[in-house]
Design a protein around this motif. Structure first.
Motif, PDB file in Angstrom:
ATOM      1  N   VAL A 101       0.852  -1.364  -0.037  1.00  0.00           N
ATOM      2  CA  VAL A 101       0.087   0.047  -0.192  1.00  0.00           C
ATOM      3  C   VAL A 101       0.813   1.209  -0.073  1.00  0.00           C
ATOM      4  O   VAL A 101       0.743   2.251  -0.733  1.00  0.00           O
ATOM      5  N   LYS A 102       1.848   1.014   0.730  1.00  0.00           N
ATOM      6  CA  LYS A 102       2.902   2.390   0.873  1.00  0.00           C
ATOM      7  C   LYS A 102       3.998   1.579   1.682  1.00  0.00           C
ATOM      8  O   LYS A 102       4.177   0.769   2.124  1.00  0.00           O
ATOM      9  N   GLN A 103       5.025   2.692   1.691  1.00  0.00           N
ATOM     10  CA  GLN A 103       6.356   2.073   2.426  1.00  0.00           C
ATOM     11  C   GLN A 103       5.856   1.721   3.738  1.00  0.00           C
ATOM     12  O   GLN A 103       5.350   2.351   4.592  1.00  0.00           O
ATOM     13  N   GLY A 104       6.118   0.658   4.330  1.00  0.00           N
ATOM     14  CA  GLY A 104       5.696   0.060   5.655  1.00  0.00           C
ATOM     15  C   GLY A 104       4.340  -0.594   5.978  1.00  0.00           C
ATOM     16  O   GLY A 104       3.919  -0.760   7.102  1.00  0.00           O
ATOM     17  N   LEU A 105       3.616  -0.801   4.820  1.00  0.00           N
ATOM     18  CA  LEU A 105       2.197  -1.243   4.987  1.00  0.00           C
ATOM     19  C   LEU A 105       1.808  -1.940   3.781  1.00  0.00           C
ATOM     20  O   LEU A 105       1.809  -1.686   2.689  1.00  0.00           O
ATOM     21  N   MET A 106       1.453  -3.419   4.072  1.00  0.00           N
ATOM     22  CA  MET A 106       1.088  -4.288   3.116  1.00  0.00           C
ATOM     23  C   MET A 106      -0.261  -4.764   3.616  1.00  0.00           C
ATOM     24  O   MET A 106      -0.537  -5.125   4.692  1.00  0.00           O
ATOM     25  N   VAL A 107      -1.031  -5.287   2.630  1.00  0.00           N
ATOM     26  CA  VAL A 107      -2.454  -5.860   3.046  1.00  0.00           C
ATOM     27  C   VAL A 107      -2.446  -7.014   2.011  1.00  0.00           C
ATOM     28  O   VAL A 107      -1.937  -7.044   0.858  1.00  0.00           O
ATOM     29  N   LYS A 108      -2.865  -8.139   2.617  1.00  0.00           N
ATOM     30  CA  LYS A 108      -3.030  -9.574   1.868  1.00  0.00           C
ATOM     31  C   LYS A 108      -4.428  -9.839   1.846  1.00  0.00           C
ATOM     32  O   LYS A 108      -5.131  -9.773   2.808  1.00  0.00           O
ATOM     33  N   VAL A 109      -4.706  -9.890   0.601  1.00  0.00           N
ATOM     34  CA  VAL A 109      -6.130 -10.099   0.087  1.00  0.00           C
ATOM     35  C   VAL A 109      -6.041 -11.903  -0.432  1.00  0.00           C
ATOM     36  O   VAL A 109      -5.220 -12.322  -1.001  1.00  0.00           O
TER      37      VAL A 109
END
Length: 89
Positions: free
Chosen positions: A61-69
């Protein structure tokens, strides 16, 4: 025609994460989830497949933020995990 998906699972994951997230991170994640829903996330974000798991993707999503779907057969998706730079890998 563009892919349209509905968010049908993982809301508890989102709610737990959002309790302590800052507003900027929440806004960025919500934009990413809308992009997954309208199919544009694969064009906008860096995407990684979940090794050995078909139909599961990690979006940076941005540096240091991820989402797993996880994508479901019935034109829907679910949030599996939200990770920040503070999380252990």
């Amino acid at each position: 025609m563009a892919m349209r998906l509905r968010l049908t699972s993982g809301l508890p994951v989102l709610e737990n994460w959002s309790e302590e997230a800052c507003q900027a991170d929440r806004n960025a994640l919500y934009r990413a989830l809308f992009a997954v829903a309208d199919g544009s996330a694969f064009l906008i974000y860096d995407v990684f497949s979940d090794a050995g798991r078909a139909q599961r993707f990690v979006f940076q999503v941005k540096q240091g933020l991820m989402v797993k779907v996880g994508l479901h057969r019935e034109e829907s998706f679910g949030i599996l995990d939200i990770s920040t730079g503070e999380d252990e890998q």
